[in-house]
Design a protein around this motif. Structure first.
Motif: not given
Ligand SMILES: Nc1ncnc2c1ncn2[C@@H]1O[C@H](COP(=O)(O)OP(=O)(O)OP(=O)(O)O)[C@@H](O)[C@H]1O
Length: 394
Positions: A203-212, A242-251
């Motif tokens: 269910h991810i259709q867009h990438l967050f700024p840090v990911q893109a 990048a801040p918490t929740g900004s999607g670093k893991t997928l990055t």
């Molecule tokens: N592109 C995206 N679209 C929608 N949801 C996303 C996207 N990327 C990540 N997420 C969701 O956002 C949440 C936070 O992502 P993630 O844990 O990667 O953040 P983080 O920056 O690593 O945070 P932390 O610093 O706490 O580890 C997760 O539930 C993840 O599934």
């Protein structure tokens, strides 16, 4: 023959005799005392000038003791009076002497103080400019010969300009506002079909700024292979804040999987280190999700299993040869060091990606020296450290 008895003169006459006798005795004593006083005064005057107050006291005491031998007990009252007189005289003299001594001391102090204030100017006060120009080493006082401390000149301290490396001084800034800066998956370059499909199924259709921003950069640097970056240079290290929740893991998960998914031989090529077991588990889960459907194997060594069980999950021996069972390892620092030190099942010979997540917290666990152990375990340990970090660093 009977002795003629003295004529009775009455009680009053007897008393008169007694009085007259005592008066004559008193007069004699007074005379003696005066003589003694004169005698003492003439003797003590010259010598007292050269004696200390304590000596004088002792002397007086001796004299008093000596005189008391000659005086009868009946003379004690008179003696006390004399003693008091002498004591007062002595006090007066010693007071004068003390004053003289104090005066001498003050004089000495004055000399020392004047030396400190004006060692080189002949008693004149030095101006501020003169103090500034004075030499760094302490001078010797002309009067005493002692070095005078504390006369150091002020030096203008050169201002140090902090110089940051270019990657820190001029970082690529990414929009903080996630909602207004979403990037549709179709616009993200270089992302493979398998991962696009996986993202959509999650269910991810867009990438967050840090990911893109970061995913295409890593994919581009590994586009020509894992050993070489664009232009034949080594792949760049990357530091992301990048801040918490900004999607670093997928990055880091997406580009690592895409870079490794075409591999032929299974070897540990990516290592993600996290400060705690829980965080390691979260990251392992994301890696496993996106590696699903590929031949990549993700193994966690974070103390959730016994060391032997983890060891067995890392490699196996077949036909007398060790074979890796992990492409991507997610570890905590403690367990990583255990595996490096205690067994050879974790082979880091082919390591290409080192991911240090939660880097600020990982600095706290640097006392475990996991990084230096890792560098030692790497076959390129004899080469400079920066080559070890050809891998991406988050
Ligand atoms: N592109 C995206 N679209 C929608 N949801 C996303 C996207 N990327 C990540 N997420 C969701 O956002 C949440 C936070 O992502 P993630 O844990 O990667 O953040 P983080 O920056 O690593 O945070 P932390 O610093 O706490 O580890 C997760 O539930 C993840 O599934």
């Amino acid at each position: 023959m009977a002795l003629p008895s003295p004529p009775y003169l009455g009680e009053e006459d007897g008393n008169d005799n007694k009085d007259s006798r005592s008066q004559t005795l008193l007069a004699k004593l007074k005379e003696k005392a005066k003589e003694r006083q004169k005698h003492c005064g003439s003797e003590s005057t010259p010598s007292e000038e050269n004696t200390t107050p304590i000596d004088l006291k002792k002397k007086r005491k001796m004299q008093v003791v000596g005189s008391s031998d000659n005086v009868k007990e009946s003379d004690q009252d008179e003696d006390v009076i004399q003693k008091k007189k002498k004591k007062s005289a002595v006090r007066q003299q010693t007071g004068e002497l003390n004053f003289c001594l104090h005066a001498e001391k003050l004089q000495a102090l004055k000399i020392v103080v004047s030396d400190i204030q004006t060692p080189a100017t002949g008693g004149k006060d030095m101006s501020k400019d003169q103090v500034k120009d004075s030499p760094q080493t302490p001078e010797k006082s002309a009067a005493t010969g002692f070095p005078v401390l504390g006369r150091f000149s002020k030096k203008n301290i050169l201002k140090v300009n902090r110089v940051l490396p270019q990657w820190l001084a001029k970082p690529d800034l990414i929009h903080q506002n996630i909602k207004d800066n979403l990037h549709p998956l179709s616009e993200v370059p270089l992302l493979c079909a398998h991962l696009l499909k996986k993202l959509q199924s999650n269910h991810i259709q867009h990438l967050f700024p840090v990911q893109a921003e970061v995913i295409p950069a890593i994919l581009e640097s590994s586009h020509h292979g894992l050993l070489m970056g664009p232009g034949g240079h080594r792949p760049r290290d990357i530091c992301v804040s990048a801040p918490t929740g900004s999607g670093k893991t997928l990055t880091f998960v997406l580009p690592v999987i895409q870079a490794l998914m075409q591999r032929v031989v299974c070897e540990v090529r990516a290592l993600a280190v996290l400060p705690t077991k829980e965080l390691a588990q979260q990251v392992w889960k994301v890696f496993s999700t996106y590696a699903d459907g590929t031949q990549l194997k993700v193994v966690m060594v974070a103390g959730h299993k016994s060391l032997a069980a983890e060891e067995a999950s890392l490699s196996e021996v077949r036909g007398g040869q060790r074979r890796s069972l992990a492409d991507i390892v997610v570890a905590t620092p403690g367990r990583l060091v255990d595996h490096i030190n205690k067994n050879s099942s974790l082979c880091l010979e082919h390591l290409r990606f080192l991911i240090i997540d939660e880097a600020d917290r990982m600095i706290d666990s640097m006392h475990q020296s996991w990084l230096s152990q890792l560098v030692k375990a790497h076959p390129k340990s004899k080469t400079p450290l920066r080559q070890m970090f050809n891998e991406k660093m988050f």
